[in-house]
Design an enzyme around this catalytic site. Structure first.
Site, PDB file in Angstrom:
ATOM      1  N   LYS A   1       0.936  -1.270   0.086  1.00  0.00           N
ATOM      2  CA  LYS A   1      -0.021  -0.301   0.053  1.00  0.00           C
ATOM      3  C   LYS A   1       0.873   1.516  -0.148  1.00  0.00           C
ATOM      4  O   LYS A   1       0.610   2.104  -0.519  1.00  0.00           O
ATOM      5  CB  LYS A   1      -0.992  -0.060   1.094  1.00  0.00           C
ATOM      6  CG  LYS A   1      -0.778  -0.397   2.508  1.00  0.00           C
ATOM      7  CD  LYS A   1      -1.921  -0.272   3.461  1.00  0.00           C
ATOM      8  CE  LYS A   1      -1.470  -1.076   4.787  1.00  0.00           C
ATOM      9  NZ  LYS A   1      -0.174  -0.925   5.141  1.00  0.00           N
TER      10      LYS A   1
ATOM     11  N   ARG B   1      13.033  -5.931   3.888  1.00  0.00           N
ATOM     12  CA  ARG B   1      12.953  -4.487   3.609  1.00  0.00           C
ATOM     13  C   ARG B   1      13.980  -3.714   4.614  1.00  0.00           C
ATOM     14  O   ARG B   1      14.137  -4.139   5.489  1.00  0.00           O
ATOM     15  CB  ARG B   1      11.529  -4.137   4.069  1.00  0.00           C
ATOM     16  CG  ARG B   1      11.260  -2.488   3.917  1.00  0.00           C
ATOM     17  CD  ARG B   1       9.842  -2.429   3.983  1.00  0.00           C
ATOM     18  NE  ARG B   1       9.002  -2.550   5.378  1.00  0.00           N
ATOM     19  CZ  ARG B   1       8.023  -2.108   5.357  1.00  0.00           C
ATOM     20  NH1 ARG B   1       7.197  -1.630   4.315  1.00  0.00           N
ATOM     21  NH2 ARG B   1       7.427  -2.206   6.507  1.00  0.00           N
TER      22      ARG B   1
ATOM     23  N   ARG C   1      13.129  -2.005  10.177  1.00  0.00           N
ATOM     24  CA  ARG C   1      12.277  -1.650  11.062  1.00  0.00           C
ATOM     25  C   ARG C   1      12.125  -2.568  12.421  1.00  0.00           C
ATOM     26  O   ARG C   1      11.729  -3.825  12.048  1.00  0.00           O
ATOM     27  CB  ARG C   1      10.706  -1.369  10.487  1.00  0.00           C
ATOM     28  CG  ARG C   1      10.474   0.180  10.133  1.00  0.00           C
ATOM     29  CD  ARG C   1       9.234   0.103   9.347  1.00  0.00           C
ATOM     30  NE  ARG C   1       8.170  -0.421   9.686  1.00  0.00           N
ATOM     31  CZ  ARG C   1       7.033  -0.341   9.202  1.00  0.00           C
ATOM     32  NH1 ARG C   1       6.943   0.465   8.066  1.00  0.00           N
ATOM     33  NH2 ARG C   1       5.748  -0.524   9.533  1.00  0.00           N
TER      34      ARG C   1
HETATM   35  P1  AMP Z   1       2.260   0.817   9.056  1.00  0.00           P
HETATM   36  O1  AMP Z   1       3.617   1.520   8.926  1.00  0.00           O
HETATM   37  O2  AMP Z   1       1.137   1.293   8.397  1.00  0.00           O
HETATM   38  O3  AMP Z   1       2.604  -0.633   8.905  1.00  0.00           O
HETATM   39  O4  AMP Z   1       2.087   1.012  10.834  1.00  0.00           O
HETATM   40  C1  AMP Z   1       2.803   0.530  11.683  1.00  0.00           C
HETATM   41  C2  AMP Z   1       2.097   0.360  13.133  1.00  0.00           C
HETATM   42  O5  AMP Z   1       1.698   1.670  13.547  1.00  0.00           O
HETATM   43  C3  AMP Z   1       1.198  -0.609  13.039  1.00  0.00           C
HETATM   44  O6  AMP Z   1       1.749  -1.770  13.348  1.00  0.00           O
HETATM   45  C4  AMP Z   1       0.502  -0.008  14.081  1.00  0.00           C
HETATM   46  O7  AMP Z   1       1.076  -0.296  15.590  1.00  0.00           O
HETATM   47  C5  AMP Z   1       0.369   1.488  14.090  1.00  0.00           C
HETATM   48  N1  AMP Z   1      -0.699   1.968  13.134  1.00  0.00           N
HETATM   49  C6  AMP Z   1      -0.612   2.739  12.281  1.00  0.00           C
HETATM   50  N2  AMP Z   1      -1.816   2.973  11.661  1.00  0.00           N
HETATM   51  C7  AMP Z   1      -2.596   2.437  12.449  1.00  0.00           C
HETATM   52  C8  AMP Z   1      -4.137   2.407  12.510  1.00  0.00           C
HETATM   53  N3  AMP Z   1      -4.661   3.158  11.735  1.00  0.00           N
HETATM   54  N4  AMP Z   1      -4.757   2.040  13.812  1.00  0.00           N
HETATM   55  C9  AMP Z   1      -4.039   1.542  14.793  1.00  0.00           C
HETATM   56  N5  AMP Z   1      -2.681   1.652  14.608  1.00  0.00           N
HETATM   57  C10 AMP Z   1      -2.004   1.888  13.663  1.00  0.00           C
END
Ligand code: AMP
Length: 213
Positions: free
Chosen positions: A13, A127, A160
């Site tokens: 995404k 990654r 990460r």
């Molecule tokens: P991402 O970079 O989108 O994979 O997000 C990394 C982490 O941020 C996730 O594993 C969650 O811990 C937190 N996070 C990001 N977006 C959300 C969301 N919409 N709701 C809850 N936690 C979020």
């Protein structure tokens, strides 16, 4: 253009959001990026979110909804936006719907990128991200010219915390249990486009554009 991108972690995404942003001249809003920034700056939100993120758990709905509310109020969203990583729960989707109705800015569509667990584990485990400029690499699919260094700025490449093996499986479980429910939710709303996210980046992008018109 106002879109939501749904996919499991590592489903592509973020990559597709960056391309769509250029194509439609709109902003990308990644709640993950916003939270990582808060963590880096050591804000109150960042302190609350850090331990949950490290474990692959979701940050609380009320915090996330407030972040999005403030972000959507900014001027640069007027031309449209790509939501990347939000919503992730039914409660978040309900709040988003209400917010956008109030702002008179309905969504044009929701893209669900479908990817197998096997692909996700391969993509996330390999990654690497530049600590200085944020550019993404992959040890297998897009390796840097010199090991551990960014081609563009020479910065350090890192994995990460939540791309480590044990955490990836937790993130996947959270996705399947909570976020995957949004596929049915948006199907019922008549907004859903299901896409095969396994293919080449360019091919997936083209298919999205074709569907959106
Ligand atoms: P991402 O970079 O989108 O994979 O997000 C990394 C982490 O941020 C996730 O594993 C969650 O811990 C937190 N996070 C990001 N977006 C959300 C969301 N919409 N709701 C809850 N936690 C979020």
């Amino acid at each position: 253009m106002r879109l939501v991108l749904l996919s499991p972690p590592g489903g592509g995404k973020g990559t597709q959001a960056k391309r769509l942003m250029k194509r439609y001249s709109v902003v990308q809003i990644s709640t993950g990026d916003i939270l990582r920034q808060e963590v880096q700056e050591g804000t109150e939100i960042g302190r609350q979110a850090a331990s949950l993120m490290e474990k692959g758990e979701l940050v609380g709905d009320s915090v996330i909804i407030e972040i999005i509310r403030r972000r959507l109020e900014k001027e640069d969203t007027k031309n449209g936006f790509i939501l990347d990583g939000f919503p992730r729960t039914i409660a978040q989707a309900g709040s988003l719907k209400k917010m956008l109705e109030e702002m008179n800015l309905p969504l044009n569509g929701v893209i669900s990128l479908e990817v197998s667990d096997e692909t996700i584990i391969r993509r996330l485990g390999g990654r690497r991200i530049c600590r200085d400029c944020g550019l993404e690499y992959h040890l297998e699919f897009k390796p840097p010219k010199s090991s551990g260094r960014c081609d563009k700025c020479g910065g350090d490449l890192y994995l990460r915390d939540d791309d480590r093996e044990g955490v990836i499986s937790r993130r996947l479980k959270v996705y399947r249990e909570e976020t995957a429910l949004l596929v049915d939710y948006y199907q019922r709303e008549g907004l859903l486009y299901r896409m095969d996210g396994e293919g080449e980046i360019d091919k997936v992008f083209e298919e999205i554009i074709n569907k959106l018109g």
